[in-house]
Each structure stands twice: as structure tokens, then as C-alpha cells.
Design a protein around this motif. Structure first.
Motif, PDB file in Angstrom:
ATOM      1  N   ARG A   1       1.374  62.018 -52.237  1.00  0.00           N
ATOM      2  CA  ARG A   1       0.530  63.218 -52.842  1.00  0.00           C
ATOM      3  C   ARG A   1      -0.065  62.920 -53.990  1.00  0.00           C
ATOM      4  O   ARG A   1      -1.320  63.394 -54.354  1.00  0.00           O
ATOM      5  CB  ARG A   1       1.682  64.367 -52.699  1.00  0.00           C
ATOM      6  N   LYS A   2       0.843  62.147 -55.081  1.00  0.00           N
ATOM      7  CA  LYS A   2       0.368  61.892 -56.265  1.00  0.00           C
ATOM      8  C   LYS A   2      -1.038  61.100 -56.321  1.00  0.00           C
ATOM      9  O   LYS A   2      -2.026  61.363 -56.892  1.00  0.00           O
ATOM     10  CB  LYS A   2       1.374  61.422 -57.267  1.00  0.00           C
TER      11      LYS A   2
ATOM     12  N   GLU B   1      11.058  62.679 -48.883  1.00  0.00           N
ATOM     13  CA  GLU B   1      10.337  63.394 -49.853  1.00  0.00           C
ATOM     14  C   GLU B   1       9.767  62.877 -51.233  1.00  0.00           C
ATOM     15  O   GLU B   1       8.741  63.046 -51.511  1.00  0.00           O
ATOM     16  CB  GLU B   1      11.349  64.761 -50.335  1.00  0.00           C
ATOM     17  N   LYS B   2      10.548  61.838 -51.480  1.00  0.00           N
ATOM     18  CA  LYS B   2      10.118  61.096 -52.482  1.00  0.00           C
ATOM     19  C   LYS B   2       8.949  60.086 -52.226  1.00  0.00           C
ATOM     20  O   LYS B   2       7.855  59.933 -53.147  1.00  0.00           O
ATOM     21  CB  LYS B   2      11.249  59.958 -53.261  1.00  0.00           C
TER      22      LYS B   2
ATOM     23  N   THR C   1       5.773  62.461 -52.110  1.00  0.00           N
ATOM     24  CA  THR C   1       5.470  62.719 -53.425  1.00  0.00           C
ATOM     25  C   THR C   1       4.584  61.788 -53.859  1.00  0.00           C
ATOM     26  O   THR C   1       3.583  61.787 -54.627  1.00  0.00           O
ATOM     27  CB  THR C   1       6.529  63.114 -54.401  1.00  0.00           C
ATOM     28  N   ARG C   2       4.785  60.538 -53.914  1.00  0.00           N
ATOM     29  CA  ARG C   2       4.189  59.320 -54.324  1.00  0.00           C
ATOM     30  C   ARG C   2       2.881  59.242 -53.404  1.00  0.00           C
ATOM     31  O   ARG C   2       1.714  59.124 -54.471  1.00  0.00           O
ATOM     32  CB  ARG C   2       4.986  58.063 -53.867  1.00  0.00           C
TER      33      ARG C   2
END
Length: 165
Positions: free
Chosen positions: A109-110, A102-103, A106-107
Motif C-alpha cells: 500500500r505504501k 497485514e505488514k 501495508t508495504r
């Protein structure tokens, strides 16, 4: 249990349950059950028949739907991976992205949210964004865009495309 047998069975069953005829059969069974209510004096047993039947069918359909969804998602991911692999300039780091933690997602996605924000800002300032479909840029003005489109159409010039790498 042989997983190939289950996959074939689940695929066949999901195909069959998704047909209009299956819905008609299920609806007919409910209608027959409702019509038989007065004959059984709407007894507890009469109600238990439909409650138990629908509970069992629902319980089993959850697993069938999940299996079908897993297969469809896996096939779609493979197709997307192939498109990423085959397109020149695409980022191969995006292959098999669904397997990341997930982390890491998220990276990524950002990073793409920032790219989208920059592209929208460029559009508002009158720039072009060739990596997405046309987006109405109301701040620049519809007249300016129409004039540009009409000039390009009058000269039969295809729109210039820039590639950002």
C-alpha cells in the motif's frame, strides 16, 4: 454437512430474499401484525411474536449474507487475479494479494501511495499520467489544457500514451 448443498441453498435463498416480492411479503406481515394489535390488546405475547420473528430472521440472514459476500469476494479476487496475470507489464506479485499478512499489505500500500504521489506531482508540473483517467490539473491552468486538447482535436491526433514500467 455437505458444503455444496449449503452453498446452493444459500445462493438460492439470497437470490429469493433480494427480490421485491420478498420485501412486499415481509412488509405485509408487519402490517398484518400491526393491524392485529387491537385484537390482542397489544399484549406482551403479541409484541413477542414480532420481536422473536425479526430476531430469528436477522440472526439467520447474517450468516446468509456473509456466505454470499464471501463467495462474491472470492469470485472478484479470481477475476482481478486473471486481469493482473493477463496484462503485459502488470506485477504478478500482486496476484493473491488478499492472502498476505497485514505488514506485507501495508508495504504494498505504501509503495502504491508513493507512486500515486509521484504521479500527482508530475501532473501538477504539466506532465502526463497515462496510468489513470484524466485528472483536472488546476495549477497548470484550464486554458493551457483546453488549448492542447483543441490542437490535438484539430489535427485528429490521438493523445500520446507513455507506459511506465
Amino acid at each position: 454437512m455437505n458444503s455444496k448443498w449449503f452453498s446452493n441453498f444459500a445462493s438460492y435463498l439470497s437470490t429469493m430474499t433480494g427480490r421485491p416480492g420478498t420485501f412486499v411479503v415481509a412488509a405485509s406481515l408487519v402490517i398484518v401484525w400491526a393491524i392485529t394489535g387491537p385484537f390482542f390488546h397489544y399484549s406482551d405475547t403479541w409484541q413477542l411474536v414480532i420481536n422473536t420473528s425479526t430476531t430469528i430472521v436477522t440472526f439467520l440472514m447474517v450468516f446468509l449474507i456473509q456466505n454470499t459476500q464471501n463467495r462474491d469476494t472470492a469470485a472478484m479476487q479470481i477475476k482481478l487475479d486473471e486481469l493482473i496475470r493477463a496484462i503485459e507489464g502488470a506485477h504478478n506479485a500482486l496476484l493473491d494479494l488478499e492472502e498476505l499478512e497485514e505488514k506485507d499489505l501495508t508495504r504494498f500500500r505504501k509503495q502504491y501511495e508513493n507512486l500515486a504521489k509521484e504521479a500527482r506531482t508530475a501532473l501538477r508540473e504539466g506532465g502526463s499520467d497515462t496510468d489513470s483517467p484524466f485528472v483536472a490539473n488546476r495549477e497548470v491552468g484550464d486554458e493551457k489544457r483546453r488549448d492542447t486538447d483543441n490542437n490535438d482535436a484539430a489535427h485528429n491526433k490521438p493523445a500520446k500514451r507513455e507506459r511506465k514500467d
